[in-house]
Design a protein around this motif. Structure first.
Motif, PDB file in Angstrom:
ATOM      1  N   ALA A 121       0.834  -1.205   0.000  1.00 23.32           N
ATOM      2  CA  ALA A 121       0.000   0.000   0.000  1.00 23.32           C
ATOM      3  C   ALA A 121       0.866   1.251   0.000  1.00 23.32           C
ATOM      4  CB  ALA A 121      -0.930  -0.008   1.214  1.00 23.32           C
ATOM      5  N   VAL A 122       1.931   1.252   0.813  1.00 26.56           N
ATOM      6  CA  VAL A 122       2.827   2.402   0.874  1.00 26.56           C
ATOM      7  C   VAL A 122       3.478   2.629  -0.483  1.00 26.56           C
ATOM      8  CG1 VAL A 122       4.961   3.296   1.884  1.00 26.56           C
ATOM      9  CG2 VAL A 122       3.269   2.190   3.347  1.00 26.56           C
ATOM     10  N   SER A 123       3.941   1.561  -1.116  1.00 23.32           N
ATOM     11  CA  SER A 123       4.583   1.669  -2.422  1.00 23.32           C
ATOM     12  C   SER A 123       3.630   2.266  -3.456  1.00 23.32           C
ATOM     13  CB  SER A 123       5.070   0.299  -2.878  1.00 23.32           C
ATOM     14  OG  SER A 123       5.630   0.367  -4.166  1.00 23.32           O
ATOM     15  N   THR A 124       2.373   1.820  -3.433  1.00 19.00           N
ATOM     16  CA  THR A 124       1.374   2.330  -4.372  1.00 19.00           C
ATOM     17  C   THR A 124       1.102   3.804  -4.130  1.00 19.00           C
ATOM     18  OG1 THR A 124       0.320   0.155  -4.522  1.00 19.00           O
ATOM     19  CG2 THR A 124      -0.991   2.050  -5.194  1.00 19.00           C
ATOM     20  N   LEU A 125       1.002   4.186  -2.853  1.00 16.57           N
ATOM     21  CA  LEU A 125       0.716   5.581  -2.522  1.00 16.57           C
ATOM     22  C   LEU A 125       1.872   6.498  -2.901  1.00 16.57           C
ATOM     23  CD1 LEU A 125      -1.003   5.064   0.945  1.00 16.57           C
ATOM     24  CD2 LEU A 125      -2.105   5.828  -1.164  1.00 16.57           C
ATOM     25  N   VAL A 126       3.102   6.027  -2.705  1.00 20.84           N
ATOM     26  CA  VAL A 126       4.273   6.838  -3.079  1.00 20.84           C
ATOM     27  C   VAL A 126       4.304   7.043  -4.584  1.00 20.84           C
ATOM     28  CG1 VAL A 126       6.798   6.862  -3.214  1.00 20.84           C
ATOM     29  CG2 VAL A 126       5.673   6.221  -1.080  1.00 20.84           C
ATOM     30  N   GLU A 127       4.042   5.979  -5.334  1.00 24.35           N
ATOM     31  CA  GLU A 127       4.041   6.093  -6.793  1.00 24.35           C
ATOM     32  C   GLU A 127       2.945   7.053  -7.248  1.00 24.35           C
ATOM     33  OE1 GLU A 127       4.064   3.226 -10.773  1.00 24.35           O
ATOM     34  OE2 GLU A 127       3.868   2.358  -8.762  1.00 24.35           O
ATOM     35  N   LEU A 128       1.779   6.995  -6.603  1.00 27.97           N
ATOM     36  CA  LEU A 128       0.695   7.900  -6.938  1.00 27.97           C
ATOM     37  C   LEU A 128       1.067   9.336  -6.581  1.00 27.97           C
ATOM     38  CD1 LEU A 128      -2.213   8.343  -7.892  1.00 27.97           C
ATOM     39  CD2 LEU A 128      -2.982   7.818  -5.568  1.00 27.97           C
ATOM     40  N   ALA A 129       1.742   9.535  -5.429  1.00 30.62           N
ATOM     41  CA  ALA A 129       2.151  10.874  -5.002  1.00 30.62           C
ATOM     42  C   ALA A 129       3.126  11.510  -5.980  1.00 30.62           C
ATOM     43  CB  ALA A 129       2.776  10.804  -3.613  1.00 30.62           C
ATOM     44  N   GLN A 390      12.207  13.832 -20.683  1.00 28.06           N
ATOM     45  CA  GLN A 390      10.862  13.439 -21.119  1.00 28.06           C
ATOM     46  C   GLN A 390      10.565  11.972 -20.804  1.00 28.06           C
ATOM     47  OE1 GLN A 390      10.917  15.157 -25.302  1.00 28.06           O
ATOM     48  NE2 GLN A 390       9.094  16.152 -24.481  1.00 28.06           N
ATOM     49  N   ARG A 391      10.756  11.617 -19.541  1.00 23.60           N
ATOM     50  CA  ARG A 391      10.508  10.249 -19.078  1.00 23.60           C
ATOM     51  C   ARG A 391       9.014   9.930 -19.145  1.00 23.60           C
ATOM     52  NH1 ARG A 391       9.392   8.309 -13.837  1.00 23.60           N
ATOM     53  NH2 ARG A 391       9.597  10.434 -13.081  1.00 23.60           N
ATOM     54  N   PRO A 392       8.631   8.830 -19.789  1.00 23.32           N
ATOM     55  CA  PRO A 392       7.206   8.475 -19.875  1.00 23.32           C
ATOM     56  C   PRO A 392       6.605   8.260 -18.482  1.00 23.32           C
ATOM     57  CG  PRO A 392       8.502   7.187 -21.429  1.00 23.32           C
ATOM     58  CD  PRO A 392       9.483   7.878 -20.525  1.00 23.32           C
ATOM     59  N   LEU A 393       5.393   8.776 -18.276  1.00 21.65           N
ATOM     60  CA  LEU A 393       4.693   8.638 -17.003  1.00 21.65           C
ATOM     61  C   LEU A 393       3.428   7.816 -17.220  1.00 21.65           C
ATOM     62  CD1 LEU A 393       4.977  12.318 -15.699  1.00 21.65           C
ATOM     63  CD2 LEU A 393       6.447  10.380 -15.134  1.00 21.65           C
ATOM     64  N   TYR A 394       3.179   6.901 -16.293  1.00 23.90           N
ATOM     65  CA  TYR A 394       2.013   6.024 -16.396  1.00 23.90           C
ATOM     66  C   TYR A 394       1.074   6.267 -15.207  1.00 23.90           C
ATOM     67  CZ  TYR A 394       5.062   3.592 -19.683  1.00 23.90           C
ATOM     68  OH  TYR A 394       5.890   3.287 -20.722  1.00 23.90           O
ATOM     69  N   ASN A 395      -0.210   6.148 -15.466  1.00 21.46           N
ATOM     70  CA  ASN A 395      -1.199   6.369 -14.410  1.00 21.46           C
ATOM     71  C   ASN A 395      -1.380   5.097 -13.581  1.00 21.46           C
ATOM     72  OD1 ASN A 395      -3.161   7.366 -12.791  1.00 21.46           O
ATOM     73  ND2 ASN A 395      -4.700   7.656 -14.385  1.00 21.46           N
ATOM     74  N   THR A 396      -1.130   5.199 -12.282  1.00 19.20           N
ATOM     75  CA  THR A 396      -1.352   4.057 -11.388  1.00 19.20           C
ATOM     76  C   THR A 396      -2.524   4.300 -10.441  1.00 19.20           C
ATOM     77  OG1 THR A 396       0.215   4.946  -9.761  1.00 19.20           O
ATOM     78  CG2 THR A 396       1.108   3.474 -11.454  1.00 19.20           C
ATOM     79  N   ALA A 397      -3.217   5.436 -10.618  1.00 20.52           N
ATOM     80  CA  ALA A 397      -4.311   5.768  -9.701  1.00 20.52           C
ATOM     81  C   ALA A 397      -5.413   4.727  -9.741  1.00 20.52           C
ATOM     82  CB  ALA A 397      -4.883   7.149 -10.046  1.00 20.52           C
ATOM     83  N   HIS A 398      -5.668   4.144 -10.918  1.00 28.60           N
ATOM     84  CA  HIS A 398      -6.753   3.170 -11.020  1.00 28.60           C
ATOM     85  C   HIS A 398      -6.394   1.840 -10.384  1.00 28.60           C
ATOM     86  CE1 HIS A 398      -8.732   5.989 -13.624  1.00 28.60           C
ATOM     87  NE2 HIS A 398      -7.725   5.978 -14.465  1.00 28.60           N
ATOM     88  N   GLU A 399      -5.097   1.568 -10.198  1.00 26.54           N
ATOM     89  CA  GLU A 399      -4.682   0.298  -9.591  1.00 26.54           C
ATOM     90  C   GLU A 399      -5.121   0.229  -8.141  1.00 26.54           C
ATOM     91  OE1 GLU A 399      -0.525  -0.272 -10.164  1.00 26.54           O
ATOM     92  OE2 GLU A 399      -0.634  -0.003 -12.348  1.00 26.54           O
ATOM     93  N   VAL A 400      -5.150   1.390  -7.460  1.00 22.68           N
ATOM     94  CA  VAL A 400      -5.647   1.428  -6.091  1.00 22.68           C
ATOM     95  C   VAL A 400      -7.113   1.056  -6.062  1.00 22.68           C
ATOM     96  CG1 VAL A 400      -6.050   2.896  -4.074  1.00 22.68           C
ATOM     97  CG2 VAL A 400      -3.946   3.139  -5.389  1.00 22.68           C
ATOM     98  N   GLN A 401      -7.872   1.610  -7.017  1.00 26.64           N
ATOM     99  CA  GLN A 401      -9.312   1.337  -7.053  1.00 26.64           C
ATOM    100  C   GLN A 401      -9.594  -0.120  -7.408  1.00 26.64           C
ATOM    101  OE1 GLN A 401      -9.711   4.728  -9.829  1.00 26.64           O
ATOM    102  NE2 GLN A 401     -11.387   5.403  -8.563  1.00 26.64           N
ATOM    103  N   VAL A 402      -8.777  -0.665  -8.329  1.00 26.07           N
ATOM    104  CA  VAL A 402      -8.977  -2.068  -8.709  1.00 26.07           C
ATOM    105  C   VAL A 402      -8.666  -2.984  -7.535  1.00 26.07           C
ATOM    106  CG1 VAL A 402      -8.119  -3.928 -10.179  1.00 26.07           C
ATOM    107  CG2 VAL A 402      -8.596  -1.675 -11.161  1.00 26.07           C
ATOM    108  N   ALA A 403      -7.580  -2.666  -6.801  1.00 26.42           N
ATOM    109  CA  ALA A 403      -7.219  -3.485  -5.647  1.00 26.42           C
ATOM    110  C   ALA A 403      -8.302  -3.450  -4.597  1.00 26.42           C
ATOM    111  CB  ALA A 403      -5.899  -2.982  -5.052  1.00 26.42           C
ATOM    112  N   ALA A 404      -8.957  -2.295  -4.474  1.00 24.32           N
ATOM    113  CA  ALA A 404     -10.031  -2.182  -3.497  1.00 24.32           C
ATOM    114  C   ALA A 404     -11.261  -2.920  -3.959  1.00 24.32           C
ATOM    115  CB  ALA A 404     -10.350  -0.722  -3.245  1.00 24.32           C
TER     116      ALA A 404
END
Length: 404
Positions: A121-129, A390-404
């Motif tokens: 959970a911490v890892s996911t939140l840091v990546e989202l932050a 120009q490092r590519p950025l990916y959205n991980t916000a939905h992964e939290v919702q899917v895990a929930a």
């Protein structure tokens, strides 16, 4: 950037100024990480008692001249370090506000949660932050807290709640015909209501006279519910399956291709060609009324390049929602975006489509951000002034919702 005179600041280009702002934020983050390390050392040494203060909080409020609430927060953060959070802060990748938001989420974790689950959970939140605002991190925390709450319930209680969710709506009509009510919703309905408010209860932009939206939050949410009820009453079964609308475009085709000139689109009104390219991106049927030199209609073309219902379903499964890093808008509130616009030769294929919400589609059409499909994942490419690599950025916000 260190001490700089106002003269040198005025000499910066817009890109240099934006880069300097970003660098300044990273510097403040690193300094806050250093401050927490000092607070932790002072607390471990019992420096406050040695200097005649009753607690580390009291020491900070006196010596550092911060508020009591701020001092308590720093002591709490210092006493409960999370290595991945501290590293991200020390490297300037997240801010002090992000750290506070992450610790707020972790404070809601049940005592019985496994260490491995907490670390994930911490890892996911840091990546989202690293991608989004502290507010988004807190909202993601609500999803996690809901998951933890359900996961900690006995299986039979969970099944009972799902089979017969607790909902209540108590109302009475006033003499003038209005209604007052209160009640309670189950988790699933509450989540739907939050999604509704995200879409319909935001403050309206200033009008043509510069007047701001003066409605309170409760008034905006009341208007959102009224709008949703009106839609529910008038929608028919055939309307529910229709996901596109038609725009008739009156513009010389060459002007539309060059992104120049003004257009008139029925159902949209007057717009620039650049605006029209955004409006007609994805799932809008475009019927071009091609004009000659004397403004006569030469051809009323048929609709083209419409994203199919099957493609929309596939995009929802692949992208889960808006693909902009940090955005939590689900697929329902998004539309397909052409990675290479169809006017520039882009095809209506999955490899050339990405789901984005209205706000971030505007960002793609009107700023220096770009979007690409890399190894099957949609990536946002920041402008060079924000990230020279120009490092590519990916959205991980939905992964939290899917895990929930």
């Amino acid at each position: 950037m260190s001490t700089t005179s106002s003269l040198s600041l005025s000499e910066l280009s817009n890109d240099e100024l934006a880069a300097a702002l970003t660098a300044s934020e990273s510097t403040m983050s690193r300094e806050f990480a250093n401050n927490l390390a000092l607070v932790r050392e002072a607390d471990n040494r019992k420096l406050a008692a040695a200097k005649g203060y009753r607690s580390t909080t009291a020491l900070l409020t006196t010596v550092a001249r911060v508020s009591v609430d701020e001092a308590r927060t720093r002591v709490r953060l210092a006493r409960r370090p999370q290595e991945s959070v501290e590293n991200a802060l020390a490297q300037g990748r997240i801010s002090a506000a992000h750290v506070r938001a992450i610790h707020y989420v972790l404070s809601k974790a049940p005592a019985r949660i496994a260490d491995s689950d907490l670390a994930e959970a911490v890892s996911t939140l840091v990546e989202l932050a690293e991608q989004s605002t502290p507010t988004i991190v807190r909202k993601a925390g609500h999803d996690l807290a809901g998951y933890w709450s359900v996961d900690s319930q006995p299986a039979e209680d969970t099944e009972t709640e799902l089979a017969r969710p607790r909902r209540a709506f108590c109302s009475h009509r006033l003499l003038d015909g209005r209604m007052k009510f209160n009640g309670m919703f189950d988790r699933e309905t509450a989540a739907r209501l939050e999604l509704l408010f995200q879409q319909l209860a935001e403050p309206k932009p200033r009008d043509e006279f510069g007047r701001a939206d003066e409605r309170s939050q409760s008034e905006r949410e009341g208007d959102a519910i009224a709008e949703a009820l009106a839609l529910a009453v008038r929608v028919t079964e055939s309307d529910q399956t229709r996901s596109e609308h038609t725009v008739s475009v009156t513009i010389p085709l060459a002007e539309l291709e060059k992104r120049a000139g003004a257009t008139f689109a029925h159902g949209v009104g007057h717009a620039t060609a650049t605006q029209l390219r955004r409006i007609c991106c994805g799932d809008v049927k475009v019927v071009p009324a091609v004009l000659g030199s004397d403004a006569e209609v030469l051809d009323l073309g048929r609709s083209t390049r419409l994203v199919t219902t099957a493609q929309r379903a596939a995009l929802a499964l692949r992208d889960k929602g808006c693909t902009r890093p940090g955005c939590r808008r689900p697929a329902k509130w998004c539309r397909p975006h052409f990675i290479l616009h169809w006017l520039d030769g882009g095809s209506t294929d999955m490899v050339n489509l990405a789901l984005v919400c209205e706000e971030h589609e505007r960002e793609l059409h009107h700023t220096d951000w770009e979007v690409r499909l890399i190894d099957g994942r949609v990536a946002f490419i920041p402008p060079r002034w924000l990230d020279p690599n120009q490092r590519p950025l990916y959205n991980t916000a939905h992964e939290v919702q899917v895990a929930a």
